[in-house]
Design a protein around this motif. Structure first.
Motif, PDB file in Angstrom:
ATOM      1  N   CYS A  34      36.402  14.772  14.114  1.00  0.00           N
ATOM      2  CA  CYS A  34      37.057  15.508  15.188  1.00  0.00           C
ATOM      3  C   CYS A  34      36.494  15.046  16.527  1.00  0.00           C
ATOM      4  N   GLY A  35      36.987  15.661  17.584  1.00  0.00           N
ATOM      5  CA  GLY A  35      36.516  15.338  18.918  1.00  0.00           C
ATOM      6  C   GLY A  35      35.132  15.905  19.166  1.00  0.00           C
ATOM      7  N   TYR A  36      34.723  15.858  20.411  1.00  0.00           N
ATOM      8  CA  TYR A  36      33.373  16.303  20.784  1.00  0.00           C
ATOM      9  C   TYR A  36      33.409  17.732  21.303  1.00  0.00           C
ATOM     10  N   THR A  37      32.393  18.500  20.914  1.00  0.00           N
ATOM     11  CA  THR A  37      32.202  19.845  21.452  1.00  0.00           C
ATOM     12  C   THR A  37      30.759  19.945  21.928  1.00  0.00           C
ATOM     13  N   LYS A  38      30.503  20.940  22.752  1.00  0.00           N
ATOM     14  CA  LYS A  38      29.177  21.096  23.347  1.00  0.00           C
ATOM     15  C   LYS A  38      28.280  21.929  22.446  1.00  0.00           C
ATOM     16  N   ASP A  39      27.095  21.402  22.169  1.00  0.00           N
ATOM     17  CA  ASP A  39      26.090  22.115  21.392  1.00  0.00           C
ATOM     18  C   ASP A  39      25.584  23.295  22.217  1.00  0.00           C
ATOM     19  N   VAL A  40      25.565  24.497  21.645  1.00  0.00           N
ATOM     20  CA  VAL A  40      25.157  25.684  22.394  1.00  0.00           C
ATOM     21  C   VAL A  40      23.656  25.716  22.671  1.00  0.00           C
ATOM     22  N   GLY A  43      23.297  21.683  24.940  1.00  0.00           N
ATOM     23  CA  GLY A  43      24.375  21.261  25.840  1.00  0.00           C
ATOM     24  C   GLY A  43      24.910  19.866  25.589  1.00  0.00           C
ATOM     25  N   SER A  44      24.387  19.163  24.574  1.00  0.00           N
ATOM     26  CA  SER A  44      24.861  17.804  24.304  1.00  0.00           C
ATOM     27  C   SER A  44      26.239  17.844  23.643  1.00  0.00           C
ATOM     28  N   LEU A  45      26.979  16.766  23.808  1.00  0.00           N
ATOM     29  CA  LEU A  45      28.283  16.643  23.164  1.00  0.00           C
ATOM     30  C   LEU A  45      28.121  15.903  21.844  1.00  0.00           C
ATOM     31  N   ARG A  46      28.667  16.487  20.798  1.00  0.00           N
ATOM     32  CA  ARG A  46      28.615  15.879  19.469  1.00  0.00           C
ATOM     33  C   ARG A  46      29.963  16.072  18.790  1.00  0.00           C
ATOM     34  N   ARG A  47      30.245  15.202  17.826  1.00  0.00           N
ATOM     35  CA  ARG A  47      31.462  15.388  17.027  1.00  0.00           C
ATOM     36  C   ARG A  47      31.338  16.711  16.277  1.00  0.00           C
ATOM     37  N   CYS A  48      32.382  17.524  16.352  1.00  0.00           N
ATOM     38  CA  CYS A  48      32.281  18.873  15.788  1.00  0.00           C
ATOM     39  C   CYS A  48      32.379  18.911  14.280  1.00  0.00           C
ATOM     40  N   ASN A  67      29.645  19.817  11.866  1.00  0.00           N
ATOM     41  CA  ASN A  67      28.565  18.930  12.319  1.00  0.00           C
ATOM     42  C   ASN A  67      27.856  19.395  13.579  1.00  0.00           C
ATOM     43  N   ASN A  68      28.345  20.432  14.245  1.00  0.00           N
ATOM     44  CA  ASN A  68      27.773  20.769  15.538  1.00  0.00           C
ATOM     45  C   ASN A  68      27.528  22.266  15.656  1.00  0.00           C
ATOM     46  N   GLN A  69      26.430  22.603  16.242  1.00  0.00           N
ATOM     47  CA  GLN A  69      26.077  23.998  16.514  1.00  0.00           C
ATOM     48  C   GLN A  69      26.768  24.410  17.817  1.00  0.00           C
ATOM     49  N   ASP A  70      28.094  24.557  17.724  1.00  0.00           N
ATOM     50  CA  ASP A  70      28.895  24.806  18.922  1.00  0.00           C
ATOM     51  C   ASP A  70      29.543  26.190  18.925  1.00  0.00           C
ATOM     52  N   GLY A  71      29.278  26.996  17.902  1.00  0.00           N
ATOM     53  CA  GLY A  71      29.867  28.322  17.824  1.00  0.00           C
ATOM     54  C   GLY A  71      31.250  28.345  17.207  1.00  0.00           C
ATOM     55  N   HIS A  72      31.743  27.186  16.759  1.00  0.00           N
ATOM     56  CA  HIS A  72      33.072  27.091  16.147  1.00  0.00           C
ATOM     57  C   HIS A  72      32.944  26.651  14.697  1.00  0.00           C
ATOM     58  N   SER A  73      33.960  26.948  13.921  1.00  0.00           N
ATOM     59  CA  SER A  73      34.070  26.395  12.576  1.00  0.00           C
ATOM     60  C   SER A  73      34.705  25.013  12.682  1.00  0.00           C
ATOM     61  N   ALA A  90      35.419  25.055   7.173  1.00  0.00           N
ATOM     62  CA  ALA A  90      33.976  25.165   6.962  1.00  0.00           C
ATOM     63  C   ALA A  90      33.493  26.243   7.925  1.00  0.00           C
ATOM     64  N   THR A  91      33.208  27.425   7.400  1.00  0.00           N
ATOM     65  CA  THR A  91      32.963  28.592   8.248  1.00  0.00           C
ATOM     66  C   THR A  91      31.518  29.091   8.222  1.00  0.00           C
ATOM     67  N   SER A  92      30.641  28.416   7.490  1.00  0.00           N
ATOM     68  CA  SER A  92      29.278  28.943   7.325  1.00  0.00           C
ATOM     69  C   SER A  92      28.249  28.327   8.262  1.00  0.00           C
ATOM     70  N   GLY A  93      28.678  27.597   9.249  1.00  0.00           N
ATOM     71  CA  GLY A  93      27.742  27.074  10.247  1.00  0.00           C
ATOM     72  C   GLY A  93      27.461  25.595  10.105  1.00  0.00           C
ATOM     73  N   VAL A  94      26.722  25.108  11.078  1.00  0.00           N
ATOM     74  CA  VAL A  94      26.423  23.681  11.164  1.00  0.00           C
ATOM     75  C   VAL A  94      25.745  23.182   9.890  1.00  0.00           C
ATOM     76  N   GLY A  95      26.179  22.022   9.419  1.00  0.00           N
ATOM     77  CA  GLY A  95      25.612  21.412   8.220  1.00  0.00           C
ATOM     78  C   GLY A  95      26.259  21.849   6.924  1.00  0.00           C
ATOM     79  N   THR A  96      27.148  22.834   6.964  1.00  0.00           N
ATOM     80  CA  THR A  96      27.801  23.301   5.737  1.00  0.00           C
ATOM     81  C   THR A  96      29.155  22.624   5.573  1.00  0.00           C
ATOM     82  N   ALA A  97      29.625  22.592   4.343  1.00  0.00           N
ATOM     83  CA  ALA A  97      30.902  21.947   4.040  1.00  0.00           C
ATOM     84  C   ALA A  97      31.679  22.794   3.040  1.00  0.00           C
ATOM     85  N   THR A  98      32.981  22.594   3.038  1.00  0.00           N
ATOM     86  CA  THR A  98      33.875  23.241   2.082  1.00  0.00           C
ATOM     87  C   THR A  98      34.755  22.172   1.461  1.00  0.00           C
TER      88      THR A  98
END
Length: 137
Positions: A34-40, A43-48, A67-73, A90-98
Motif C-alpha cells: 500500500c501507500g505510505y502513512t505516518k507512524d504515530v 512521524g516517519s512515513l512507511r508503507r502501511c 506494517n505501520n503503527q499508524d492507527g489504521h488497519s 488485518a485489524t490486530s495492530g502493526v506486525g499482525t496478518a490475516t
C-alpha cells in the motif's frame, strides 16, 4: 573394469530418476504494497501494509499484513472481473496478518490492492492505496 563400474553406477542413477515422482510446480506468490502513512510514534512515513495472493493450484489464499503503527488497519481489497468484490482485514495492530482461503474458478482474473482503513465502519482510505496487481488463477 572402471568402465563397467561407471556404467552400473550411471544405470542405477538413471533408474532412480525414472522412479522418482515428478516435481511439483512451485506455488505462485504475488505481492503488493500500500501507500505510505505516518507512524504515530516517530512521524516517519512507511508503507502501511503488504498483501499476498497465493495460488498453490488447489485453492487460493489472500493475506494482508499491517506494517505501520499508524492507527489504521491494513486491508487487501480484491475484485474478480469487476463484478465480484471482497476484502481481507488485518485489524490486530502493526506486525499482525490475516489470511483468508478463497476458491476462485480456474482461469479468472483477480485484481487486488492494499490500503489502510478503519475496520469498525469498514472504511477503506483510498488515498493510501497502492497500485492494483492482477493475477490469473
Amino acid at each position: 573394469m572402471k568402465t563397467a563400474r561407471y556404467g552400473v553406477a550411471l544405470g542405477a542413477a538413471a533408474a532412480s530418476l525414472m522412479l522418482a515422482p515428478p516435481a511439483m510446480a512451485a506455488p505462485e506468490y504475488s505481492v503488493n504494497y500500500c501507500g505510505y502513512t505516518k507512524d504515530v510514534m516517530d512521524g516517519s512515513l512507511r508503507r502501511c501494509g503488504t498483501g499476498w495472493f497465493y495460488d498453490p493450484s488447489t485453492w487460493e489464499q489472500l493475506k494482508v499484513q499491517d506494517n505501520n503503527q499508524d492507527g489504521h488497519s491494513a486491508v487487501l481489497f480484491w475484485s474478480r472481473g469487476g463484478t465480484d468484490f471482497g476484502s481481507v482485514w488485518a485489524t490486530s495492530g502493526v506486525g499482525t496478518a490475516t489470511t483468508e482461503d478463497v476458491n476462485f474458478p480456474e482461469g479468472v482474473t483477480v485484481s487486488f490492492r492494499v490500503c489502510a482503513g478503519e475496520a469498525g465502519p469498514a472504511e477503506i482510505l483510498l488515498d493510501t492505496c497502492g497500485s492494483w496487481r492482477t493475477v490469473t488463477t
